[in-house]
Design a protein around this motif. Sequence first.
Motif, PDB file in Angstrom:
ATOM      1  N   PRO A 191       0.810  -1.225   0.000  1.00 29.82           N
ATOM      2  CA  PRO A 191       0.000   0.000   0.000  1.00 29.82           C
ATOM      3  C   PRO A 191       0.843   1.275   0.000  1.00 29.82           C
ATOM      4  CG  PRO A 191      -0.823  -1.566   1.625  1.00 29.82           C
ATOM      5  CD  PRO A 191       0.469  -2.106   1.135  1.00 29.82           C
ATOM      6  N   SER A 192       2.013   1.234   0.643  1.00 28.75           N
ATOM      7  CA  SER A 192       2.838   2.441   0.692  1.00 28.75           C
ATOM      8  C   SER A 192       3.339   2.861  -0.676  1.00 28.75           C
ATOM      9  CB  SER A 192       4.036   2.211   1.626  1.00 28.75           C
ATOM     10  OG  SER A 192       3.598   1.904   2.935  1.00 28.75           O
ATOM     11  N   ALA A 193       3.429   1.922  -1.610  1.00 29.13           N
ATOM     12  CA  ALA A 193       3.926   2.250  -2.934  1.00 29.13           C
ATOM     13  C   ALA A 193       2.870   2.896  -3.820  1.00 29.13           C
ATOM     14  CB  ALA A 193       4.463   0.980  -3.610  1.00 29.13           C
ATOM     15  N   HIS A 194       1.611   2.897  -3.407  1.00 27.61           N
ATOM     16  CA  HIS A 194       0.579   3.513  -4.232  1.00 27.61           C
ATOM     17  C   HIS A 194       0.804   5.019  -4.295  1.00 27.61           C
ATOM     18  CE1 HIS A 194      -3.389   4.817  -5.625  1.00 27.61           C
ATOM     19  NE2 HIS A 194      -3.532   3.583  -6.099  1.00 27.61           N
ATOM     20  N   PRO A 195       0.728   5.622  -5.481  1.00 27.68           N
ATOM     21  CA  PRO A 195       1.039   7.060  -5.611  1.00 27.68           C
ATOM     22  C   PRO A 195       0.164   7.958  -4.743  1.00 27.68           C
ATOM     23  CG  PRO A 195       0.964   6.011  -7.767  1.00 27.68           C
ATOM     24  CD  PRO A 195       0.470   4.997  -6.791  1.00 27.68           C
ATOM     25  N   ASP A 196      -1.131   7.647  -4.660  1.00 23.81           N
ATOM     26  CA  ASP A 196      -2.019   8.506  -3.863  1.00 23.81           C
ATOM     27  C   ASP A 196      -1.668   8.440  -2.377  1.00 23.81           C
ATOM     28  OD1 ASP A 196      -3.330   9.258  -6.147  1.00 23.81           O
ATOM     29  OD2 ASP A 196      -4.886   7.711  -5.963  1.00 23.81           O
ATOM     30  N   ILE A 197      -1.436   7.232  -1.871  1.00 22.89           N
ATOM     31  CA  ILE A 197      -1.093   7.081  -0.459  1.00 22.89           C
ATOM     32  C   ILE A 197       0.257   7.723  -0.162  1.00 22.89           C
ATOM     33  CG2 ILE A 197      -0.549   5.385   1.330  1.00 22.89           C
ATOM     34  CD1 ILE A 197      -2.626   3.554   0.135  1.00 22.89           C
ATOM     35  N   ALA A 198       1.223   7.530  -1.052  1.00 14.08           N
ATOM     36  CA  ALA A 198       2.540   8.131  -0.846  1.00 14.08           C
ATOM     37  C   ALA A 198       2.450   9.653  -0.861  1.00 14.08           C
ATOM     38  CB  ALA A 198       3.514   7.637  -1.918  1.00 14.08           C
ATOM     39  N   ALA A 199       1.658  10.222  -1.783  1.00 11.47           N
ATOM     40  CA  ALA A 199       1.528  11.678  -1.850  1.00 11.47           C
ATOM     41  C   ALA A 199       0.839  12.227  -0.610  1.00 11.47           C
ATOM     42  CB  ALA A 199       0.758  12.072  -3.103  1.00 11.47           C
ATOM     43  N   ALA A 200      -0.190  11.529  -0.138  1.00 12.07           N
ATOM     44  CA  ALA A 200      -0.883  11.993   1.068  1.00 12.07           C
ATOM     45  C   ALA A 200       0.041  11.951   2.278  1.00 12.07           C
ATOM     46  CB  ALA A 200      -2.124  11.134   1.313  1.00 12.07           C
ATOM     47  N   ARG A 201       0.829  10.900   2.397  1.00 11.77           N
ATOM     48  CA  ARG A 201       1.765  10.807   3.525  1.00 11.77           C
ATOM     49  C   ARG A 201       2.819  11.905   3.453  1.00 11.77           C
ATOM     50  NH1 ARG A 201       3.023   4.294   4.088  1.00 11.77           N
ATOM     51  NH2 ARG A 201       1.439   3.845   5.691  1.00 11.77           N
ATOM     52  N   ARG A 202       3.320  12.170   2.250  1.00 18.63           N
ATOM     53  CA  ARG A 202       4.316  13.241   2.123  1.00 18.63           C
ATOM     54  C   ARG A 202       3.730  14.582   2.542  1.00 18.63           C
ATOM     55  NH1 ARG A 202       5.731  10.602  -2.709  1.00 18.63           N
ATOM     56  NH2 ARG A 202       4.449  12.076  -3.882  1.00 18.63           N
ATOM     57  N   PHE A 203       2.489  14.834   2.167  1.00 15.87           N
ATOM     58  CA  PHE A 203       1.851  16.098   2.515  1.00 15.87           C
ATOM     59  C   PHE A 203       1.690  16.233   4.027  1.00 15.87           C
ATOM     60  CE2 PHE A 203      -2.236  18.508   3.046  1.00 15.87           C
ATOM     61  CZ  PHE A 203      -1.714  19.746   2.719  1.00 15.87           C
ATOM     62  N   VAL A 204       1.230  15.180   4.683  1.00 16.55           N
ATOM     63  CA  VAL A 204       1.035  15.232   6.133  1.00 16.55           C
ATOM     64  C   VAL A 204       2.370  15.371   6.850  1.00 16.55           C
ATOM     65  CG1 VAL A 204       0.200  13.939   8.137  1.00 16.55           C
ATOM     66  CG2 VAL A 204      -1.131  13.956   6.024  1.00 16.55           C
ATOM     67  N   ARG A 205       3.384  14.627   6.396  1.00 13.68           N
ATOM     68  CA  ARG A 205       4.695  14.746   7.029  1.00 13.68           C
ATOM     69  C   ARG A 205       5.293  16.131   6.823  1.00 13.68           C
ATOM     70  NH1 ARG A 205       5.596   9.638   4.841  1.00 13.68           N
ATOM     71  NH2 ARG A 205       6.834  10.598   3.193  1.00 13.68           N
ATOM     72  N   GLY A 206       5.064  16.707   5.651  1.00 13.60           N
ATOM     73  CA  GLY A 206       5.552  18.060   5.412  1.00 13.60           C
ATOM     74  C   GLY A 206       4.891  19.082   6.310  1.00 13.60           C
ATOM     75  N   LEU A 207       3.570  18.945   6.529  1.00 12.48           N
ATOM     76  CA  LEU A 207       2.877  19.852   7.444  1.00 12.48           C
ATOM     77  C   LEU A 207       3.411  19.703   8.861  1.00 12.48           C
ATOM     78  CD1 LEU A 207      -0.830  19.495   6.232  1.00 12.48           C
ATOM     79  CD2 LEU A 207       0.733  21.403   5.809  1.00 12.48           C
ATOM     80  N   ASP A 208       3.625  18.460   9.292  1.00 16.89           N
ATOM     81  CA  ASP A 208       4.147  18.235  10.627  1.00 16.89           C
ATOM     82  C   ASP A 208       5.543  18.837  10.785  1.00 16.89           C
ATOM     83  OD1 ASP A 208       3.892  16.685  13.257  1.00 16.89           O
ATOM     84  OD2 ASP A 208       5.777  15.917  12.462  1.00 16.89           O
ATOM     85  N   ALA A 209       6.366  18.682   9.765  1.00 16.74           N
ATOM     86  CA  ALA A 209       7.710  19.267   9.820  1.00 16.74           C
ATOM     87  C   ALA A 209       7.652  20.790   9.822  1.00 16.74           C
ATOM     88  CB  ALA A 209       8.540  18.763   8.641  1.00 16.74           C
ATOM     89  N   ALA A 210       6.702  21.368   9.072  1.00 20.83           N
ATOM     90  CA  ALA A 210       6.563  22.822   9.046  1.00 20.83           C
ATOM     91  C   ALA A 210       6.145  23.355  10.416  1.00 20.83           C
ATOM     92  CB  ALA A 210       5.542  23.235   7.997  1.00 20.83           C
ATOM     93  N   VAL A 211       5.271  22.629  11.110  1.00 18.15           N
ATOM     94  CA  VAL A 211       4.887  23.034  12.467  1.00 18.15           C
ATOM     95  C   VAL A 211       6.098  23.003  13.389  1.00 18.15           C
ATOM     96  CG1 VAL A 211       3.517  22.377  14.474  1.00 18.15           C
ATOM     97  CG2 VAL A 211       2.488  22.341  12.205  1.00 18.15           C
ATOM     98  N   ALA A 212       6.944  21.985  13.231  1.00 16.18           N
ATOM     99  CA  ALA A 212       8.145  21.901  14.058  1.00 16.18           C
ATOM    100  C   ALA A 212       9.100  23.057  13.772  1.00 16.18           C
ATOM    101  CB  ALA A 212       8.848  20.568  13.820  1.00 16.18           C
ATOM    102  N   VAL A 213       9.238  23.421  12.500  1.00 15.08           N
ATOM    103  CA  VAL A 213      10.101  24.548  12.143  1.00 15.08           C
ATOM    104  C   VAL A 213       9.560  25.844  12.739  1.00 15.08           C
ATOM    105  CG1 VAL A 213      10.925  25.953  10.225  1.00 15.08           C
ATOM    106  CG2 VAL A 213      11.003  23.465  10.056  1.00 15.08           C
ATOM    107  N   ALA A 214       8.250  26.028  12.659  1.00 18.20           N
ATOM    108  CA  ALA A 214       7.657  27.255  13.195  1.00 18.20           C
ATOM    109  C   ALA A 214       7.741  27.318  14.717  1.00 18.20           C
ATOM    110  CB  ALA A 214       6.199  27.363  12.757  1.00 18.20           C
TER     111      ALA A 214
END
Length: 621
Positions: A191-214
Amino acid sequence: MGVEAGAQAARARALAVLRIRGRALAVALLPAAVAVILLAGAVGDRLEGPVWDAARWVLTPFAVLVLLAAAGIALVVARARPAMSPTVPVTEEAAPDLYRMVRDLADRLDVPAPSAIALTPDCDSWLEDRTHPAHAPPPAEEHGDIAGAGKQAQRRHPVTPVLVIGSPFLWWMRVGELRAVLAPVIAGTGPSAHPDIAAARRFVRGLDAAVAVASEPRRDPVSRAVLAGVGWVARLLLRSCRVHAAELERGVAAAAAERAQAVDYGLRIVAQEQVGLAYAGWDRLLTRVALPAWRMGRWPSRLDAGVVAALTELSRRDRLAEGFASRLGERPACDLLEEPGTVDEAASLLAARLFHGGPAGPGPDWSPVDWSEYPDEVVDRKWRLDAARLHRVLDAMGVRPATGPTAPATVAPTLSRVLDHLTDTGRAWTAGTTGATDPAAGSTGLGPDTAGSTGLGPDMPDPAPREAAGPPHGRPDALDDEDLAGTTAPSATLAARLSAELAREEAAPSPAAPSPASPTPDPAALWDDRALPLFPLQPPRTARELLADHLTAMVCCAAMDTAGATPGLDWLDGPTLLIDGERTADLAPKVLTLIEDGDATPLRVWLSQLGIRPEKPVRLG
């Protein structure tokens, strides 16, 4: 992606997350779209007049500002480094058999094999996406014409997650059990290799990292204000995605478990029992055995091998674990590594960093210790240092040496001095006690030998105010701790002074603090270690526990120096006293009786039975 129901549910949730991302992008582009329409109307002589001109003058700069803000937020989300678990990387050259087993398991499950394997000093296993450029290892040194060749192809090639395995599993589990435990984990790469799931995970991880930076502290008011806005937007989007992201992960886990049912299902039930057993042994080993060594600037270099010894000892003591020892004849999973000792040492050092906050590499004040050296290098030294601290506090309190016909002629430290001081027939100290029996008041409860209102000798200065000592162990006032209620006045006073003394030692610059230049490569280059320890094992010891530990150490020192006892290592209980090769397990209740009731008779009888001479001097650390 397979046809499992969990996979379909995960993809549906991933699409919901991507729709939220699309709506956020639409909101950012909406002012620009309206501004374009207004400008196009002006060019075509359709939207003219003072009202339309004012709308264009107001909306066009606003649209530009919104686009710049959206671009800045997108840049922070894309470039912020997502959190990564601290691990010990295991290359294929270091574990070819382990990689071969993982690939074979992935082929049987019909899923992509993990891109790499890493170990964590914990009893858990998972898949971790490390496709972010900040998580990539440093580029290899380039030479000649081949420099840079193949870089673009490597970037376009999809990278599967990294398989993180708990290092205790490799040493305690057998190869078949490890294979059964890892099957549902590896199945998650499908399931992790599916493009939609991978893109959604990247987006959520990016938001979490942005909160940490802020959230990082900054002195510049401009950057602080800008990142505050970025953090607000990122948190808003995270709240919108929270439910969908959680259901996405549940769907992926359900799909992986469903796919892995056909692989070693019967063995997996047995292996899950070993997971719980390994967790119990690992936790006991860290808290009872490793933690005392870490506090002294030593780190056991074979923690994973110690798990096997601890669980073997548990199987010998516990009837419920009788069948587990027979497994030791099978091939252990650590045989899949080329050099298990080297990997165990690296995992042990990482465990010390995570759970205690030690430096990244060994040094003169942060050195490894082998299990065979543990009793002499850790146990003996710990007891003598605690005994020395106990007598140092007694000296500061003005407690005089023991008196009596058997007392030594010198002022050397003795166990009798401590026993005489703590023996008290007065009332117990409570949280509301004041005056002469209040530990905060400076009274030592010495009886006839006290002098003046402070309870110190005539030549001793008054004790310093409690504020000067600082709050022991991070508490506002250790003397208000309810843990001291029910103890005698001398015990409460001594416990409070010990707590303050230890707090001063901990507040002083530690020789085991991380140095700027480490002799070994620092894995903190890929993860943030500014908040070490990340996972403290135990809360700070209370004043009562500190007094019990120091009194026990003093008894053990007297036993070693006067009765021929030796320090030992119990795999489940940590440091232990050996008399004639047998561990003593009945000392703790007698120590607590002395602390709580001021009655030293049970302890003195115990000492007499074992031939321990409390009046004889002891060697301190």
